[in-house]
Design an enzyme around this catalytic site. Structure first.
Site: not given
Lengths: 307, 250
Positions: A45-46, A72, A127, A130, A191, A243-244, A265
């Site tokens: 995680k960021a 956030g 990143n 965001c 992406i 992406g999905g 993800g």
């Protein structure tokens, strides 16, 4: 046994599957379901310079074939991540990729240099995309000059390979991709989510407290495939595609579009075993479509025989 | 330990307006679930699982009962599942209610679909010989459920907002009429919990919270709530859903 391995700058992956940043925390919660050593890599995680609380709730909303999130960048800050989270992940035989974010160039620089001194981190995912924080993040990802600048600065303080995570919320993603490649990026990660909004009819207000959020899940997969395909023609650095992705067939589709490895993800939320299951299924799917290894798919995609 | 389990729907019943009681067969979950925990249920055609609290467990029959209101697309779709069909469920999730060992009288305060987790708690407490007093709030007569079941545990007051059944008003109007108790346990809409914890400020209490969730296991940070000192946060899905009434900001 089929060879699923992939060699990327700084990363010797036993397979091309890794959980995407923000969808796997720092791994602990998922370690109760399967052995994390099975994963090609883990993208944490960021991390930001200081602890961040994130946005007000509600932070998530379901959409057709996807979801919106506006967490956030909540995280305990880079130092605590290095102290408390990296050592746990280092117990596993997998590569650790640190996703870094910030509100200023200086913050990115600080976070990158902190990870640079951490033995068990193998790469940085920068990143610049965001969509859910007011300052920083996406502003660096929508302007090619800013994107190049932050890439250069992070590269200058880091011996670790840097994968720049691109935003799809731009008019021309190829321009940004070329700009960060020229600035020294070792790879791309693409992406990130697409900015969206959902309105709650009973209250006539946006569902998310942040009003807008990032759209992820199968709904965005065709966009990711298109963008990776377009960008691949323009650059020579590797791409971690995302992406999905929800199954091994999706992985093959990303590899054919030009991704060298992939991140999963949103699908982790529906099925906490998804990365493990995809790794199990991948050989059968590759074989079904005539491939003998992941490298074989990459060579095929490079030749551009059909696409 | 949370596991992904397949559960078989043994029964599905409309028990009040838009309110469904579903009985699910699964050995692991029935053996391991404690009051206050929830199941994270995958519903066909939906990206995100639905967290639904456990209303009862039957150890002999190895079943778990859930009660939910048909409010959105996910719960409507779930209500359409028929007896004999199976569901993909993560569980048991969350921390659950802990009973204080010295307590001899408990007050349960439930509002709407906040009532179900208190039922299993009341049952467990009652089995231990603890006196249970319940105040259950609903919008109207059509929404009332489980009154008889709570009456088996002890004195039960049903309150409807419009007065169409039982007492008229809000659950908070009645908490001072029931006499002394050791701890209170509550689950219901946020405004109710807010008013209740304020009214019962001097008492030891536990509240169960709900929020839009994603992973349901503590990884995604979707369902956080600030702690009372404003210095930290808790994850409702993993640190909760049950908190001490003083622990978090409502």
């Amino acid at each position: 046994m089929m060879d699923l391995s992939v060699q990327l700058p700084g990363l010797q992956l036993k397979n091309p599957i890794m959980p995407a940043s923000g969808c796997f925390g720092f791994g602990k919660e998922y370690s109760q379901f399967y052995d994390l050593s099975k994963l090609g890599a883990i993208i944490m995680k960021a991390a930001t310079g200081e602890e961040r609380y994130g946005n007000e709730t509600p932070r998530v909303a379901e959409t057709p074939s996807g979801m919106l999130n506006a967490i956030g960048l909540q995280n305990p800050g880079v130092q605590k991540i290095i102290e408390n989270e990296v050592p746990f992940l280092a117990n596993y035989d997998t590569s650790i990729i640190a996703n870094i974010s910030g509100s200023s160039i200086e913050e990115y620089q600080f976070v990158a240099s902190s990870f640079n001194q951490t033995a068990d981190v193998h790469a940085i995912e920068l990143n610049i995309s965001c969509p859910n924080v007011k300052e920083g993040g996406i502003q660096f990802g929508t302007d090619p000059l800013m994107a190049a600048r932050v890439t250069e600065i992070v590269k200058s303080v880091s011996d670790l390979p840097v994968y720049v995570k691109l935003s799809p919320n731009v008019s021309n993603i190829k321009t940004i991709a070329k700009a960060v490649e020229s600035a020294g990026a070792d790879g791309l990660s693409m992406i990130n989510t697409l900015t969206g909004m959902q309105i709650h009819l009973p209250t006539k207000m946006p569902v998310l407290a942040n009003q807008t959020g990032g759209l992820s899940g199968p709904a965005i997969k065709p966009i990711a495939i298109r963008m990776i395909y377009e960008v691949k023609q323009q650059i020579s650095i590797p791409i971690i595609g995302m992406g999905g992705i929800s199954n091994a067939e999706d992985v093959l589709e990303f590899l054919l579009a030009g991704a060298d490895a992939v991140a999963v993800g949103t699908a982790n939320f529906q099925n906490p075993f998804i990365c493990s299951e995809i790794i199990d299924d991948l050989p059968t799917v590759l074989q079904k479509y005539g491939f003998s290894s992941v490298q074989d798919v990459a060579s095929f995609a490079k030749r551009g025989v059909t696409i | 330990m949370i596991r992904r389990e397949t559960v078989m729907i043994k029964n599905s019943l409309d028990i009040a307006a838009d309110t469904v009681e579903m009985t699910l067969h699964n050995s692991y979950l029935s053996k391991n679930a404690i009051p206050g925990q929830f199941l994270h249920i995958l519903v066909e055609g939906h990206t995100l699982r639905r967290p639904i609290s456990i209303a009862d467990v039957n150890n002999e029959e190895e079943t778990i009962t859930i009660i939910f209101k048909k409010l959105g697309s996910g719960t409507k779709c779930l209500s359409a599942y028929e007896i004999g069909m199976t569901l993909d469920v993560l569980g048991p999730n969350g921390n659950g209610f802990l009973l204080e060992s010295k307590d001899s009288t408990l007050l349960l305060v439930g509002g709407g679909v906040g009532v179900p987790p208190l039922h299993y708690l009341g049952k467990k407490a009652s089995e231990k010989g603890v006196e249970v007093v319940s105040i259950l709030g609903f919008q109207n007569k059509e929404s009332v459920f489980y009154e008889e079941k709570f009456k088996q545990f002890g004195k039960t007051i049903v309150v409807t907002n419009d007065g169409s059944y039982g007492e008229r008003g809000y659950v908070t109007d009645f908490v001072q009429t029931i006499g002394p108790f050791d701890s209170y346990y509550s689950c219901g809409p946020a405004p109710m919990l807010h008013a209740l914890t304020k009214k019962l400020e001097g008492h030891r209490g536990y509240i169960s919270l709900e929020e839009r969730m994603t992973c349901g296991i503590g990884a995604c940070f979707a369902c956080v709530i600030p702690t009372s000192d404003q210095l930290s946060y808790r994850k409702i899905c993993a640190d909760g859903p049950v908190f001490s009434a003083k622990e978090v900001v409502l």
